[in-house]
Design an enzyme around this catalytic site. Structure first.
Site, short mmCIF file in Angstrom:
data_model
loop_
_atom_site.label_atom_id
_atom_site.label_comp_id
_atom_site.label_asym_id
_atom_site.label_seq_id
_atom_site.Cartn_x
_atom_site.Cartn_y
_atom_site.Cartn_z
N MET A 1 10.57 5.61 13.93
CA MET A 1 11.70 5.31 13.05
C MET A 1 11.71 6.18 11.80
O MET A 1 12.75 6.72 11.42
CB MET A 1 11.68 3.82 12.65
CG MET A 1 11.83 2.85 13.79
SD MET A 1 13.31 3.13 14.77
CE MET A 1 14.57 2.57 13.66
N GLU B 1 4.70 -2.85 11.84
CA GLU B 1 5.27 -4.17 11.53
C GLU B 1 4.14 -5.14 11.14
O GLU B 1 3.70 -5.97 11.95
CB GLU B 1 6.05 -4.66 12.77
CG GLU B 1 6.91 -5.87 12.56
CD GLU B 1 8.20 -5.60 11.79
OE1 GLU B 1 8.24 -4.63 11.02
OE2 GLU B 1 9.14 -6.38 11.95
N LYS C 1 2.64 -3.55 4.83
CA LYS C 1 3.91 -3.29 4.13
C LYS C 1 3.76 -3.60 2.65
O LYS C 1 4.28 -2.88 1.79
CB LYS C 1 5.06 -4.08 4.78
CG LYS C 1 5.50 -3.48 6.13
CD LYS C 1 6.70 -4.19 6.71
CE LYS C 1 7.04 -3.78 8.14
NZ LYS C 1 7.49 -2.42 8.35
N SER D 1 11.95 -4.95 11.43
CA SER D 1 12.96 -5.50 12.35
C SER D 1 12.85 -7.02 12.44
O SER D 1 13.76 -7.66 12.96
CB SER D 1 12.83 -4.87 13.74
OG SER D 1 11.50 -4.71 14.09
N HIS E 1 17.77 -1.92 7.88
CA HIS E 1 17.34 -1.96 9.28
C HIS E 1 18.10 -0.93 10.12
O HIS E 1 19.29 -1.09 10.39
CB HIS E 1 17.55 -3.38 9.83
CG HIS E 1 17.09 -3.59 11.23
ND1 HIS E 1 17.57 -4.58 12.03
CD2 HIS E 1 16.19 -2.92 11.99
CE1 HIS E 1 16.99 -4.52 13.21
NE2 HIS E 1 16.15 -3.52 13.21
P1 NAI Z 1 5.47 3.65 14.70
O1 NAI Z 1 4.24 3.01 15.19
O2 NAI Z 1 6.13 4.67 15.56
O3 NAI Z 1 5.24 4.31 13.27
C1 NAI Z 1 4.60 3.71 12.20
C2 NAI Z 1 4.03 4.82 11.37
O4 NAI Z 1 3.53 4.27 10.16
C3 NAI Z 1 2.84 5.53 12.03
O5 NAI Z 1 3.09 6.93 12.07
C4 NAI Z 1 1.68 5.19 11.12
O6 NAI Z 1 0.71 6.24 11.06
C5 NAI Z 1 2.38 5.01 9.80
N1 NAI Z 1 1.59 4.33 8.81
C6 NAI Z 1 0.71 3.33 8.97
N2 NAI Z 1 0.12 3.02 7.78
C7 NAI Z 1 0.68 3.81 6.86
C8 NAI Z 1 0.50 3.99 5.46
N3 NAI Z 1 -0.36 3.27 4.80
N4 NAI Z 1 1.26 4.90 4.82
C9 NAI Z 1 2.13 5.66 5.50
N5 NAI Z 1 2.32 5.56 6.81
C10 NAI Z 1 1.60 4.64 7.49
O7 NAI Z 1 6.47 2.44 14.40
P2 NAI Z 1 8.07 2.43 14.42
O8 NAI Z 1 8.54 2.08 15.77
O9 NAI Z 1 8.56 3.66 13.78
O10 NAI Z 1 8.36 1.17 13.49
C11 NAI Z 1 8.23 1.23 12.10
C12 NAI Z 1 8.93 0.04 11.49
O11 NAI Z 1 10.29 0.06 11.89
C13 NAI Z 1 8.40 -1.31 11.91
O12 NAI Z 1 8.50 -2.18 10.81
C14 NAI Z 1 9.33 -1.73 13.02
O13 NAI Z 1 9.39 -3.12 13.17
C15 NAI Z 1 10.64 -1.18 12.50
N6 NAI Z 1 11.66 -0.93 13.51
C16 NAI Z 1 11.35 -0.39 14.71
C17 NAI Z 1 12.36 -0.13 15.64
C18 NAI Z 1 12.03 0.51 16.95
O14 NAI Z 1 12.92 0.57 17.80
N7 NAI Z 1 10.82 1.00 17.15
C19 NAI Z 1 13.77 -0.47 15.37
C20 NAI Z 1 13.99 -0.97 14.03
C21 NAI Z 1 12.96 -1.21 13.16
#
Ligand code: NAI
Length: 742
Positions: free
Chosen positions: A339, A417, A422, A444, A465
Site C-alpha cells: 500500500m 496492521e 502504528k 483497513s 483508507h
Molecule cells: P505490507 O506488509 O505490504 O507493508 C507494510 C510495510 O510496513 C512493510 O514494508 C514493513 O517493512 C513496513 N514497516 C513495518 N514497521 C515499520 C516501521 N516501524 N516504520 C516504517 N515502516 C515499517 O502491508 P500493506 O498490505 O501495505 O498494508 C499496510 C497497511 O495498509 C495495513 O494497515 C493494512 O491493513 C492497510 N491496508 C491494506 C490493504 C491491502 O489490500 N493490502 C488495503 C487497505 C489498507
C-alpha cells in the site's frame, strides 16, 4: 429572433452563423433552454428567405458541446406528468417531449438549405448528434483534446437525438455499433478516416471552410435523403455480414452485460429495427427506446451515481466550506509495502514531494521501485516521456530517517496492521511534524479513535483508507475519529482531490463502511457453499448479478487464511466455538490441511495459471462438500441474485442506522468503487430506492429472512422509512455530511 444560448448573425452572402455559447458555463450542454433555442433556430433558418445556408459552431474554447445536461436530466427524472393522467396520455406527452430534438434536427436536415458544423473540440452525445444532423462537418486538426463520440451507454442511456440512426447510416452498422454500445470516442483523424467528419482544418479556419462549403453546395442533402441510399455494409436480413449485428451482436452483448444493462439491449434494437425502415421511422423508433431506457431504474441510478454524484464528490462536495484550500506540497508515507508504495506513487504523480519510509533502506527502495515499474511501462507504451517519468520518480525519497518528515503537510501511515506498531510510528513521525499537519492512517480495520490515542494531536488524526492496487482504484474512504476536526477533514479532502481520487467520508466503526459491507458478499457465497450449492453455480450467479468476480474468487484474492482468521475472531467475539461451525471447519481444511490459501499461493478455491489468473475451480472441492444443488433453473438464479444483492444492501442500511455513513452519495459511490457492487444499479442505496422502493424492499427482505435466516431481516430504520415513504436520498441528503463532520 431572440436566442439565449446562441449568437446569430447572417453574412453578406446569406450564410447564417449560429455560435453555440451557453452563458455562464465553461462548456455547452443541451439544457432545456438550448433545446428551445435550437427549435427557434431551425424554424428561422427554414422560413427566412434571406438565409441561404447555416454554419453552427461553438463560442467555447473548450469545445463544441458535451451533450445532454445530465444534472438537469437527473433532477427532472420521472417528473412532468400529472397524477390523474391515464397511461396513454402520459406516454404521448412523454413521447412528444422526448421527440423534440429528433424532430427539430430532422427539420434542420431537410430544410432545403445547406447546414454545416464547425467543430472546434469536444462533441459528445447530443453535441455529436447535432453535428451529425448537419450535412457537412469540419473538425479542428490542431486541438489534441478534440473527441467525438456517443458515450450515453456508459451511464445507462442511449443516444436519443438521432445518434443510433445517423451514425450507422454514415459509417455502417458494424462500425457504429462499437462506438455506440461501448460509448467509445474518436479523435479527429479517426473521425475523418471513418467518414464521421468530412474535412479537418485549423481551429481558426473552421468557420471559413464551413461557410465556403455551404456557399458551394446550395442543394445539400443528407446521404440518406438521396434517392437509392444504401447503408454502408448493408443491413441485416439482406447482407450476411450486417446480419451478424442481430445474431452475434446479441450474443456478445449478453456475454458482457448478462442482460443487466437495458441501454445496450435497446441500442441493439434501435440499430436493427432502425436499419429496416427509412430514417423518419428510425428516429421515432429511437425515441421510443430512449424513453424505455430513461424510465428504468438502471438509467436513473447510473446517471445519478456514475455521473452526477461522482462529479460532485470528485470536486470535493463533502468538504466543509470554512477552512481555506490546503496545498499539500510535501507528504510522507510510513511503510513502503504494497500500500505504501502505491500511495507514494500516486502522490508523486500529482507532483507531491514524497518521503517513503521503511525499517530498512532496502525495503524503502523496493517501494520506490514499484513506482519505477509502473512508470517504465508507461514510457515503453509511449504514454509518457522518459523525462516526465524521471521527474515523477525523483519526487520519491526512500529513507529510514524519520527526521526527513520535517516540512510534510500530511503523513500517511501504512505499516503492518498492528495497533502498537502504528502507535510507535505515529509518535516517531509527530516529533518532526508541524502542528498544522495531518496525520493519517491507512488502516483497513483498526478504529481510528483508538489509534488517535497515540497521537499528540488527535484532532489532526484521520483515517485515509486506500484500496489495492492504489494506482488503479479511484476511491479513498476517509474515516473521522471522535476528535478529528472539520479542518483536518477539509485538509484531507484537499489532499485526496490533489492525488485525483474520489473521497467518501464515514464515521469510525469496526470495518468502517466498505470493508464491513463488502464482507457480506463473500459470506453469502460461503453460506451457499455450505448449503451444498455447486460452486460453479455460486460463481456464475455472482458474476451474472453484476459483481466483478464470483464470491469464491474474491475470497481467493483476499486470502483464505485471512477469511479463516476473521471468521475465528468473529466467532470468539460472539462467544461461539469456531471449530463447531461448518464454514470454519471447511476453511480450516482448505487452508491448514491442503495449504490452499488463495491466489497468493496459486491455489485456493481455484487453480491458477502461471500468469496468476484462475484457470478453473479446484475439482477436489467436492471431496469435502456434498453437492445438493447442481442445476440452476431461472427461479434459483433469481433467488441467489437477490440473496447476494440484498445481503450487501441490508448491511449498508445498518451502516446508515448506526451512523457509519450519513450521505446517500457516499453509500452508492463507495459501494461501486470500493467493492464493485453491481454498477448498473447506481449502487446499494439506489438499488433499494429505485429498483425496489423501500416498502417493497422491506417486504422482500422479510421474505428472504424467513426463507434463509435473520441476516436478511430489515432493521428498524428501514421499516420506518417504508412507513414514511422515504428513500435513502430523501432521508440522507448531501447536507447531512457537514453536520456529521462538525
Ligand atoms: P505490507 O506488509 O505490504 O507493508 C507494510 C510495510 O510496513 C512493510 O514494508 C514493513 O517493512 C513496513 N514497516 C513495518 N514497521 C515499520 C516501521 N516501524 N516504520 C516504517 N515502516 C515499517 O502491508 P500493506 O498490505 O501495505 O498494508 C499496510 C497497511 O495498509 C495495513 O494497515 C493494512 O491493513 C492497510 N491496508 C491494506 C490493504 C491491502 O489490500 N493490502 C488495503 C487497505 C489498507
Amino acid at each position: 429572433m431572440n436566442l439565449e444560448t446562441f449568437k446569430f448573425e447572417i453574412d453578406g452572402d446569406g450564410i447564417a452563423l449560429a455560435t453555440f455559447d451557453v452563458p455562464g458555463r465553461s462548456m455547452n450542454t443541451l439544457t432545456g433552454q438550448v433545446v428551445q433555442d435550437i427549435v427557434a433556430l431551425a424554424a428561422e433558418v427554414a422560413s427566412n428567405d434571406e438565409i441561404k445556408g447555416l454554419v453552427i459552431t461553438s463560442g467555447k474554447p473548450s469545445g463544441f458541446c458535451a451533450g445532454a445536461d445530465l444534472g438537469e436530466m437527473n433532477q427532472s427524472a420521472g417528473g412532468g406528468a400529472a397524477q390523474d393522467e391515464d397511461e396513454q396520455t402520459k406516454l404521448k406527452k412523454l413521447f412528444d417531449r422526448s421527440f423534440v430534438l429528433n424532430k427539430t434536427f430532422r427539420e434542420l436536415e431537410t430544410c432545403g438549405k445547406p447546414v454545416a458544423a464547425a467543430i472546434n473540440g469536444l462533441a459528445l452525445g447530443g453535441g455529436l448528434e447535432l453535428a451529425l444532423a448537419c450535412h457537412y462537418r469540419v473538425a479542428a486538426n490542431d486541438n489534441p483534446k478534440l473527441q467525438l463520440g456517443l458515450p450515453e451507454a456508459k451511464i445507462g442511456l442511449l443516444p436519443g437525438a438521432g445518434g443510433t440512426q445517423r451514425l450507422p447510416r454514415l459509417i455502417g452498422l458494424m462500425a457504429a455499433s462499437q462506438y455506440i454500445l461501448e460509448g467509445k470516442s474518436m479523435k479527429a483523424d479517426e473521425a475523418l478516416g471513418l467518414g464521421v467528419v468530412n474535412e479537418l482544418a485549423p481551429t481558426s479556419e473552421l468557420v471559413e471552410k464551413a461557410k465556403a462549403w455551404a456557399k458551394a453546395n446550395p442543394n445539400a442533402k443528407a446521404p440518406w435523403d438521396e434517392k437509392g441510399f444504401k447503408f454502408p455494409g448493408g443491413v441485416p436480413n439482406q447482407h450476411p455480414k450486417a446480419t451478424q449485428i442481430s445474431t452475434m451482436g446479441n450474443a456478445m452483448i449478453s456475454s458482457k452485460t448478462y442482460g443487466n444493462y437495458p441501454a445496450q439491449t435497446n441500442i441493439l434494437k434501435c440499430l436493427y429495427e432502425g436499419s429496416q425502415v427509412p430514417i423518419d421511422a428510425g428516429l421515432r423508433i429511437e425515441t421510443r427506446y430512449f424513453i424505455d431506457t430513461q424510465q428504468r431504474p438502471e438509467a436513473k441510478g447510473m446517471i445519478r451515481s456514475l455521473f452526477v454524484s461522482m462529479q460532485e464528490l470528485s470536486k470535493g462536495a463533502s468538504r466543509p466550506a470554512a477552512p481555506a484550500k490546503y496545498e499539500v506540497k510535501k507528504a510522507a508515507v510510513l511503510g513502503a509495502g504494497l500500500m505504501g508504495a502505491g500511495i507514494a506513487h500516486v502522490q508523486a504523480m500529482a507532483g507531491i514531494e514524497t518521503v517513503l519510509l521503511d525499517i530498512s533502506q532496502e525495503s524503502a527502495e523496493k517501494g520506490k521501485a514499484y513506482s519505477k515499474r509502473i512508470l517504465d511501462k508507461q514510457v515503453s507504451r509511449g504514454k509518457m516521456s522518459q523525462e516526465k517519468a524521471d521527474g515523477i520518480l525523483s519526487l520519491i525519497t526512500p529513507s529510514t530517517d524519520y527526521s526527513q518528515i520535517k516540512g510534510a503537510d500530511i503523513v500517511v501511515e501504512a505499516v503492518f496492521e498492528d495497533t502498537e506498531l502504528k502507535a510507535k510510528v505515529t509518535k516517531m513521525a509527530e516529533e518532526h511534524l508541524a502542528d498544522t499537519a495531518v496525520m493519517g492512517s491507512n488502516t483497513s480495520t483498526l478504529p481510528i479513535t483508538g489509534l488517535a490515542e497515540a497521537s499528540v494531536r488527535p484532532e489532526n488524526y484521520i483515517g485515509v483508507h486506500f484500496f489495492s492496487p492504489v494506482e488503479r482504484m479511484g476511491l479513498v474512504e476517509i474515516i473521522l475519529g471522535d476528535k478529528t476536526t472539520e479542518e483536518t477533514l477539509a485538509k484531507t479532502i484537499d489532499y485526496v482531490l490533489k492525488i485525483r481520487k474520489t473521497p467518501i467520508v464515514v464515521n469510525d466503526f469496526r470495518g468502517f463502511y466498505t470493508s464491513r459491507c463488502f464482507g457480506t458478499y463473500t459470506q453469502e457465497g460461503m453460506e451457499m457453499l455450505m448449503e451444498g450449492i455447486k460452486p460453479a453455480i455460486i460463481e456464475n450467479v455472482g458474476r451474472q448479478c453484476g459483481m466483478p468476480m464470483g464470491p469464491l474468487e474474491v475470497s481467493d484474492s483476499v486470502g483464505l487464511d485471512t477469511a479463516l482468521k476473521i471468521g475465528r475472531q468473529y466467532a470468539k467475539a460472539a462467544g461461539v466455538d469456531a471449530n463447531e461451525q461448518p464454514s470454519s471447519q471447511f476453511l480450516a481444511w482448505l487452508v491448514e490441511d491442503k495449504g490452499r490459501v488463495g491466489r497468493k499461493a496459486g491455489k485456493g478455491y481455484y487453480e491458477y495459471g502461471d500468469n496468476g489468473k484462475p484457470t478453473r475451480l479446484w475439482p477436489d472441492l467436492s471431496d469435502k462438500l456434498e453437492v445438493k444443488v447442481d442445476e440452476c433453473p431461472p427461479e434459483l438464479k433469481e433467488e441467489l441474485t437477490k440473496r447476494f444483492l440484498f445481503r450487501q444492501c441490508i448491511e449498508v442500511a445498518r451502516c446508515f442506522e448506526e451512523g457509519v455513513i450519513t450521505d446517500a452519495r457516499d453509500a452508492d459511490i463507495g459501494s461501486i468503487l470500493a467493492w464493485g457492487f453491481a454498477p448498473y444499479t447506481g449502487g446499494c442505496a439506489s438499488y433499494m430506492d429505485l429498483k425496489w422502493g423501500i416498502k417493497a424492499f422491506v417486504a422482500e427482505a422479510d421474505r428472504l429472512a424467513d426463507a434463509h435466516g435473520e441476516r436478511f431481516r430489515p432493521n428498524a430504520m428501514l421499516r420506518e422509512m417504508a412507513e414514511k415513504g422515504e428513500t435513502f436520498y430523501s432521508r440522507f441528503p448531501p447536507a447531512k455530511q457537514e453536520k456529521a463532520a462538525a
